[in-house]
Each structure stands twice: as structure tokens, then as C-alpha cells.
Design a protein around this motif. Structure first.
Motif, PDB file in Angstrom:
ATOM      1  N   HIS A  99       1.160  -1.216   0.528  1.00  0.00           N
ATOM      2  CA  HIS A  99       0.106  -0.357  -0.015  1.00  0.00           C
ATOM      3  C   HIS A  99       0.697   1.324   0.203  1.00  0.00           C
ATOM      4  O   HIS A  99       1.704   1.566   1.094  1.00  0.00           O
ATOM      5  N   HIS A 101       1.178   5.277  -2.344  1.00  0.00           N
ATOM      6  CA  HIS A 101       0.417   6.087  -2.988  1.00  0.00           C
ATOM      7  C   HIS A 101       1.781   6.679  -4.117  1.00  0.00           C
ATOM      8  O   HIS A 101       2.063   7.646  -4.281  1.00  0.00           O
ATOM      9  N   LYS A 323     -10.296  -0.015  -5.388  1.00  0.00           N
ATOM     10  CA  LYS A 323     -10.345   0.771  -3.447  1.00  0.00           C
ATOM     11  C   LYS A 323     -11.764   2.284  -3.480  1.00  0.00           C
ATOM     12  O   LYS A 323     -12.251   2.586  -3.834  1.00  0.00           O
ATOM     13  N   HIS A 412      -5.354  -1.356   6.067  1.00  0.00           N
ATOM     14  CA  HIS A 412      -5.072  -0.346   7.520  1.00  0.00           C
ATOM     15  C   HIS A 412      -5.780  -1.287   7.948  1.00  0.00           C
ATOM     16  O   HIS A 412      -4.536  -1.754   9.164  1.00  0.00           O
ATOM     17  N   ASP A 480       2.032   3.147   2.820  1.00  0.00           N
ATOM     18  CA  ASP A 480       0.971   4.503   3.523  1.00  0.00           C
ATOM     19  C   ASP A 480       1.257   5.279   2.589  1.00  0.00           C
ATOM     20  O   ASP A 480       1.424   6.901   2.759  1.00  0.00           O
TER      21      ASP A 480
HETATM   22 ZN   LIG Z   1      -3.833   5.034   1.985  1.00  0.00          ZN
END
Ligand SMILES: [Zn+2]
Length: 586
Positions: A99, A101, A323, A412, A480
């Protein structure tokens, strides 16, 4: 399908197998061609089923062709084989972030003001002032990465802080979680946000004692400002991805799941792939929005590409699924909880239980839509109430339409209830679904904010990796990024150490009962992660036939003191057998 086509196909198959048989016999008579590259005199942690350790690895055509002792692999060398002496250093599979971005994060690194290491509101304002001097009046000033848990004032950045240095430019400073941000008054005015504005559905306009907006906007309330900001150009998008790939190579990370993308990011990945510049495995999730209509649009985009494990560019690019957001953030206290949020650890955030960011009924229909189409779903769920809703939804759709291997995930999964844990374990066993994609580094990088918001009791249940292990629940590790820094070594370390950055509420507000050892932590960033990218046949462990994605480290992560894990240095990275990073040639 026309009959001739079918016949032709069968004929071709028959001739192919004859040719293959001839080749095989010739191959048996001659030795296999020598490897192009051999790494030797190493300690190679293969992360195979036995966790075996080799000394050398031989590579041909980007794949591993042999592993074993130095003698076993070196005797395969031909005159043109390149040999790299690891001098006893440790190598692992290229790390996998389930995960991150990387497309958006790279754009932020290149073009926005970095606030991730700002330690006071004054420092945030100083950086904004410096950058604004180079802008024309009316141009947007964008910044990323602030976190009140790292600011000495331990409060939000507000419009009142920003206005004195930004009279002629709208300013938007995204919080490191991306779930809230701070606007100056010029931006609020453009977005038509005033004391008279109502909170939008699933959003919060932060207000002062007189009900006037402070500039801080949470969840969907951000949209009024964010939608006014010009999107990055195609060139910026592409350069952002390239920047991230370079940073990933420097950290031994060779595969990433990039969640919540749209068409421009997909186009940028495709273009880099065509140009031969996508030297990373990237599996994307398309952002499905929060309505059935937006989900249908995302589904159409997903269905234009081959379904995983099929990929573009031999595992370089996969259109992995959709998502959806179920709730908000533990930073903004917008995640959907069964018990009230805290502030400053023991204060009560009166009446605030957070909220769903997608209507729960609509969410369920969206998941049904994707699931019935055979598409993988990853749902962002932080709060225990949100996680319950997500796993129950997965259980429902899987019960109605049993399909194995879609690996629906809980992104998460910060604080799963006992019910959620049990359901995850069942879904994994029965359907190969229900996987947490967990971020141990939250406990470090935003850990002081998190500890204050969850409060002392609940904090102990956060990111329960040891419970996962005991219950046989597998998870994918992740950063993340840009929520936390890109390097996966921080996640390896945080999985074991569970320490916050500043220790505002003590060094271990999350306890250590949920710590795991480095062997499990490494699995979550290699073999287990590979499954969440639908790439387990290609990557995740060092075994014959897999891609030669390899990271070489300055120390042995299995034997070094675990407190030092975050200081590991990657000295070399191979992607598909090519050296893409070498610390000696920076
Ligand atoms: Zn995220």
C-alpha cells in the motif's frame, strides 16, 4: 468462436508441443546456457517455505536459475558470466509494499512544499512564505505532510497562521494522512466556505468557538478546496512516478500496490511501460468513489485491462482491482468507531464516534458489483466499526457468490474487533480473501497523534500483528507512503519495535505484546505481500523460476539488534536480474 479458429489453435498447439519436445531433448543433450549473472559469497535469505539461506544465486533472462552454495552456483559460470562478490553481505527478495501511493507521492515530492519534518507551526509558515515569494498572485501554494503530533504546539495549522504570509495566493496544506488539510482564507473564499456553510455529508468543517471555519477541513469537506486545484500535468505525473521508482530502488523495494488511482495515473504508467522505464512491479487499485455510478465507471476502467495474475510487461503493471473508502482516519478522529474518540490520550472527544465515508448500504452494493464481476476489492477501514462492516460485507458477498482467490483486503485495519479477527481468519481459509494490508509504521510516524486519539486502552489493540500470527491470519506490510516515509525498512522495524516518533505518551503506548519477530515481518513485506499483488508466482521469495528481484543490505536483518532495523542500508537492488541501484554508483 468460429470452428476454423478453434481447429487452427489446436493444430498450433500440437506443432508447438512437438517443437517443445525436440528442444527439450536437445537441451538434455547439451548443458543449459550459462547464467548471465552470479551473486556469490553472500547470506541469501530466500524467504522460501523453509526460510532457507543460500550463499549464491545464478540469474539468466531476468530469472533465478540456481541457488545454493558458492561452489554449486559458481560452477555454472561461463566465460561471459558477470560475477558479483557480496563479501558476506545479506540479500533478501526485493521488498514489496502492499500500500503506497507512489504516483501521487512522487508528484508531492517534486512540486509541493514538504512539511513532513516541520517541528512547529512557525516552521510551516516559514516554508510557505519562502515558496510563495516565487509564485504569481493567484497561483496555488501546495504543501504536504504536516502532522500536529510532530508540531511543538500540538495543534492544527490554521488559516490564521497562514494568512499573514499569503494574502494573494490560495494555500492548501495536506495533512500527512491525506484525510484533512489546512486552507488559508483566500482558499476558503474561493471554495465558498464560510461560517454559514453546513458540514457536507461525510465531512467536517473544523470551527472555532464562534463557529467560524478555522481553515482545517476533514474528509469530504476537503473536496470544495481540492477540486479547485489544477491537477498535475501528464509530464508531472510521469516524473512523479519516476522519482518514486528511483527512491524505491534506493530502499530495495521492487514491487508496490498503488491504491486509488484514476485514468491519468494509469496512462502515465502505461506510457512509462511502453518506453521501457517501468522498472518496478506495480499493481494498481482504481478509485471507486462513493456511489454506485462511480463504482460502475471504475469497473469499466478495470475491465479494459487483463485480469490479474495477467499483467502488462511481464508482471510490471497490473490492473488489480478497486479501492473503496469505508471511513476516515485515526489522525483526524474521523474513523468509524464503536466507542467515542479520545484527545490527548485521556480527554474525551465528546460525542465523536467518527463516521462512514461511504453510505454503508451503498458500500455493500458496490462490493457486490465488483465481486460478481470477479474483481478484487481493497477497502480502507481504520475504525473497529468500519472494519466489522467491511469483513461482514466480504463474508456476505462470498457466501452469495463463492469465489476463491479474489483476496479482498482490509486496507489499514488499524483496530479490528475480535469478531473481525475471527471473520478474517475464516475468509482466508475458505475463500483466500479477507487480508489486512497493514501499516506498522503508523505507530511510529503518526504514532503520537494516534496514541492521543485512540487513548491508552485501545492503543494496545492497534495493528495486532502477533494476534494475526497466532490466528493464522496473513497480512501484507506497507507504508501508505506519503502518509509515512517510503522505505520498507521502517515497516520491518516498526513491526518488531512498536515505538512512536516522539514518545509523547511514553515510548510504547501501543505495548509490545503485538510485536512480531523479523522473520514474520520480512514475510509480510515479501511472500505475503506478493499474494496481495497477485504476483506470488513471480516474486516474493528467491526460488528457481522466479524473477531475480533482489535487495542487498549492509547488515543481516535476522541477526542484528532489532532496534537497529530502521537504520538498515540497502547497498544494491536488482529488478528482473538488472542492477537498478548500486550505492557505490549513486
Ligand atoms: Zn492509502
Amino acid at each position: 468462436m468460429p470452428a476454423e479458429f478453434d481447429g487452427c489453435l489446436r493444430l498450433r498447439r500440437a506443432s508447438f508441443s512437438l517443437a517443445a519436445a525436440a528442444f527439450f531433448m536437445a537441451g538434455a543433450a547439451r548443458a543449459a546456457p550459462p547464467p548471465e549473472l552470479i551473486l556469490f559469497h553472500g547470506r541469501i535469505l530466500t524467504v522460501d517455505a523453509q526460510d532457507s539461506i543460500a550463499e549464491g544465486v545464478a540469474i539468466r533472462d531476468g530469472k533465478i536459475v540456481a541457488l545454493g552454495t558458492d561452489r554449486e552456483v559458481l560452477r555454472l559460470a561461463g566465460p561471459a558470466t558477470r560475477r558479483i562478490d557480496l563479501h558476506g553481505r545479506t540479500a533478501t527478495p526485493g521488498l514489496i509494499d502492499s500500500h503506497a501511493h507512489i504516483a501521487d507521492g512522487g508528484v508531492g515530492e517534486l512540486y509541493h512544499v514538504d512539511l513532513s519534518d516541520a517541528s512547529s507551526v512557525a516552521e510551516v509558515v516559514r516554508r510557505v512564505r519562502l515558496r510563495i515569494a516565487a509564485l504569481k498572485p493567484g497561483e496555488w501554494l501546495l504543501g504536504d505532510g504536516w502532522d500536529e503530533g510532530k508540531l511543538s504546539e500540538r495543534r492544527y495549522v490554521t488559516a490564521a497562521d497562514l494568512d499573514p504570509v499569503s494574502a494573494h495566493n490560495p494555500v492548501w496544506l495536506t495533512h500527512t494522512t491525506g484525510h484533512y488539510g489546512a486552507a488559508n482564507s483566500a482558499a476558503l473564499k474561493l471554495a465558498k466556505i464560510s461560517a454559514a456553510s453546513e458540514d457536507p455529508p461525510a465531512g467536517t468543517i473544523d470551527r472555532d468557538a464562534a463557529r467560524a471555519p478555522t481553515g482545517v477541513l476533514k474528509e469530504s469537506a476537503q473536496d470544495a478546496v481540492v477540486n479547485l486545484i489544477p491537477p498535475p500535468t501528464a509530464r508531472q505525473q510521469r516524473d512523479g512516478i519516476l522519482k518514486s521508482i528511483e527512491d524505491l530502488h534506493r530502499e530495495g523495494v521492487t514491487a508496490v500496490k498503488d491504491p486509488a488511482i484514476g485514468q491519468p495515473v494509469w496512462d502515465a504508467y502505461r506510457e512509462l511501460l511502453r518506453e521501457g522505464k517501468l522498472s518496478e512491479h506495480v499493481c494498481v487499485l482504481w478509485y471507486a468513489g462513493s456511489t454506485l455510478a462511480s463504482a460502475q465507471a471504475a469497473l469499466a476502467s478495470i475491465q479494459r485491462s487483463p485480469r490479474p495474475p495477467q499483467s502488462l510487461g511481464e508482471g510490471r503493471l497490473l490492473s488489480c482491482g478497486a479501492k473503496i473508502f469505508m471511513d476516515g482516519s485515526g489522525g483526524a478522529r474521523t474513523a468509524w468507531m464503536t466507542e467515542v474518540w479520545h484527545k490527548n490520550s485521556t480527554d474525551i472527544d465528546q460525542g465523536n464516534f467518527g463516521y462512514p465515508s461511504t453510505d454503508p448500504g451503498v458500500y455493500r452494493q458496490m462490493v457486490e458489483l465488483f465481486h460478481r464481476a470477479g474483481v478484487h476489492v481493497g477497502t480502507h477501514a481504520v475504525g473497529d466499526r468500519a472494519i466489522d462492516w467491511v469483513v461482514d460485507t466480504y463474508a456476505q458477498v462470498l457466501g452469495e457468490t463463492p469465489t476463491t482467490g479474489l483476496r479482498h483486503s482490509i486496507i489499514h485495519a488499524n483496530i479490528p474487533s475480535d469478531h473481525a479477527l475471527k471473520t478474517m481468519a475464516e475468509l482466508q481459509t475458505r475463500y483466500d480473501a479477507g487480508y489486512p494490508e497493514a501499516q506498522a509504521p503508523f505507530m511510529w510516524w503518526i504514532g503520537d497523534t494516534y496514541a492521543g486519539n485512540f487513548g491508552p486502552e485501545r492503543a494496545l489493540r492497534l495493528v495486532p500483528l502477533n494476534t494475526y500470527l497466532k490466528m493464522g491470519i496473513r497480512w501484507g506490510g506497507g507504508s501508505d507512503y506519503p502518509v509515512t516515509p517510503l522505505a520498507a525498512r521502517y515497516g520491518l522495524w516498526a513491526s518488531v519495535q512498536r515505538e512512536t516518533l516522539k514518545g509523547t505518551y511514553g515510548a510504547h503506548p501501543f505495548g509490545t505484546a503485538e510485536s512480531v519477530d523479523i522473520h514474520s515481518a520480512l514475510r509480510s513485506y515479501t511472500v505475503w505481500g506478493a499474494r496481495q499483488l497477485f504476483l506470488e508466482d513471480r516474486i516474493g521469495s528467491l526460488e528457481i523460476g522466479k524473477d531475480a528481484d533482489i535487495a542487498v543490505w549492509d547488515r543481516d536483518m535476522y541477526t542484528m539488534p532489532s532496534a537497529q532495523l530502521r537504520n538498515l542500508k540497502c547497498t544494491m537492488t536488482l529488478f528482473k536480474g538488472k542492477v537498478v541501484y548500486d550505492s557505490k554508483r549513486p
